[in-house]
Each structure stands twice: as C-alpha cells, then as structure tokens.
Scaffold this motif. Structure first.
Motif: not given
Length: 240
Positions: A193, A195, A212-214, A216, A228-231
C-alpha cells in the motif's frame, strides 16, 4: 445522500470528543472531506472522508484513523471501502519505540467482507527535524479474513512500514506512507500500500490536498478481482 450526512455527523461527533482539551495536552485532529457529483451523459458520484486523531504525551503516543470511500457510476455502486486503525506507541529507548496496532478493512469490491490484523512490533524515529520526519516500523501479527464468496482464513503476518513527512514550505507539505504485509505461511500472499499526498495551507486550519493511493494484493481471493486499486482525490482538509 442520507448515508453521507450520517457519516459526517459521526465524524463531527468524533472530532468533538477527540478535540476536548485536557490539562497539559490534547489530541491533534486531521480531517479530510471530498465529494464529486456529475450528471448529463454519465452520472457519477464519489464521496471520501478521512479523520485522524493523534496524541503524544510523556513518551506514549496514540494514533487513531478512519477512512471511508464510496462511489457510484450510472446509479450503480462501484466503490465501498472502510479502513479503521488504532496504534499505541511507547518510547522505550532514545528513538526506539514499541507498539500495538489493530487494522480493520472492509472492501466490497476486492473480495473481502472484512480483514482484521492485530500486530505488535518495534519502530524507530529515523530522523525528526523541523522540516523532515521519517519513521520506520516492523511488526508480527495475526490476520483474520472473511471472504465475500464465502469461507474464511486466518494466518500469522509480518509487516514493514515507512512514514515520511516533508514540510517543503510554511504552507506546503508532502506526505508518503508505504506499507508491506505478508502471510508468513504463504509468502506469495502479500499486500503493498502506498499513500502519497500534497497539502497546501489556505489559512491556520484549512488546507487543500491532492492524494494518490495505490493498494496492491498479489493474490486476490478471486481470480476475477484486479490486483491493483488506484484512487486519486482532491480534498478539503481541517487541522485543529
């Protein structure tokens, strides 16, 4: 929209409780709020909130954090995440400290009803100056997972964390958090993770932030779930 109003009320109540002054010290509160709605050719709605409470007193440090992210596209829910964590730190020698931590995750679209990780470990304040703060932590713990498709699992975990803060200017701050966690029985199951955030101060208490948050996960509970989630979010920030 009612659920958002209820959540805001909970955040306000929590903030009031945490902010209560004490004789020699008080909590420091950091709250973020983001809301975006579009209509026309497509309808989207995204709501995000984050609140942190920190207290440091005579070598004992407490950190509480809650994050919520909700989204819809064309009236269909596509995001529903809740993260809660609490950490108790105690300085044991110079820059070394021990800690206990509990993390609770709920992510409707990542295959989990919930994940709960209870851990303990040691940390080190690598450096702490007027402009730069870097903290490293290592931990051992135990995870309990309940899967959306049914079934559950529990296993021992190991984790590494790095937290960095850089006050670039009086009104500009950079933050970076990195977290690695693995199943100690099956090391091909791990989580990464990141942030990353910039905060620009408007006045004494208000700031604007971009982040930006990633997230995995190397081995999701189901093969149809992306690893992978990207926000990316812009937020209004209140510090008090």
């Amino acid at each position: 929209m009612k659920k958002y109003l209820k959540l805001i009320l909970v955040i306000c109540a929590f903030s009031s409780l945490v902010y209560a002054k004490e004789t020699e010290n008080r909590w420091k509160v950091h709250a973020e709020l983001s809301y975006v709605k579009t209509s026309g050719n497509s309808e989207t709605e995204t709501f995000a909130s984050k609140i942190e409470g920190n207290r440091d007193y005579n070598g004992t440090r407490v950190k509480l954090k809650g994050e919520f992210l909700y989204g819809k596209a064309d009236k269909r829910e596509n995001t529903n995440k809740l993260n809660l964590s609490g950490r108790l730190e105690r300085v044991v020698f110079n820059k070394f400290f021990g800690f206990l931590q509990d993390d609770y995750y709920r992510d409707k679209f990542s295959g989990y009803d919930y994940r709960n990780v209870l851990s303990a470990g040691l940390g080190y304040d690598i450096f702490k100056t007027e402009k730069h703060k870097l903290k490293g932590m290592g931990s051992l713990g135990y995870a309990v997972e309940q899967y959306k498709a049914g079934g559950s699992e529990d296993y021992p975990t190991g984790g590494l964390n790095l937290d960095y803060v850089w006050d670039i200017k009086e009104n500009l701050r950079f933050k970076q958090e990195l977290k690695y966690e693995t199943d100690l029985q099956k090391t091909d199951v791990y989580f990464l993770n990141s942030n990353t955030a910039f905060e620009v101060k408007i006045n004494g208490n208000l700031s604007l932030g971009v982040g930006l948050k990633i997230a995995y996960q190397n081995k999701p509970p189901s093969p149809d779930i992306k690893k992978t989630d990207t926000t990316f979010l812009t937020s209004l920030i209140v510090d008090f």
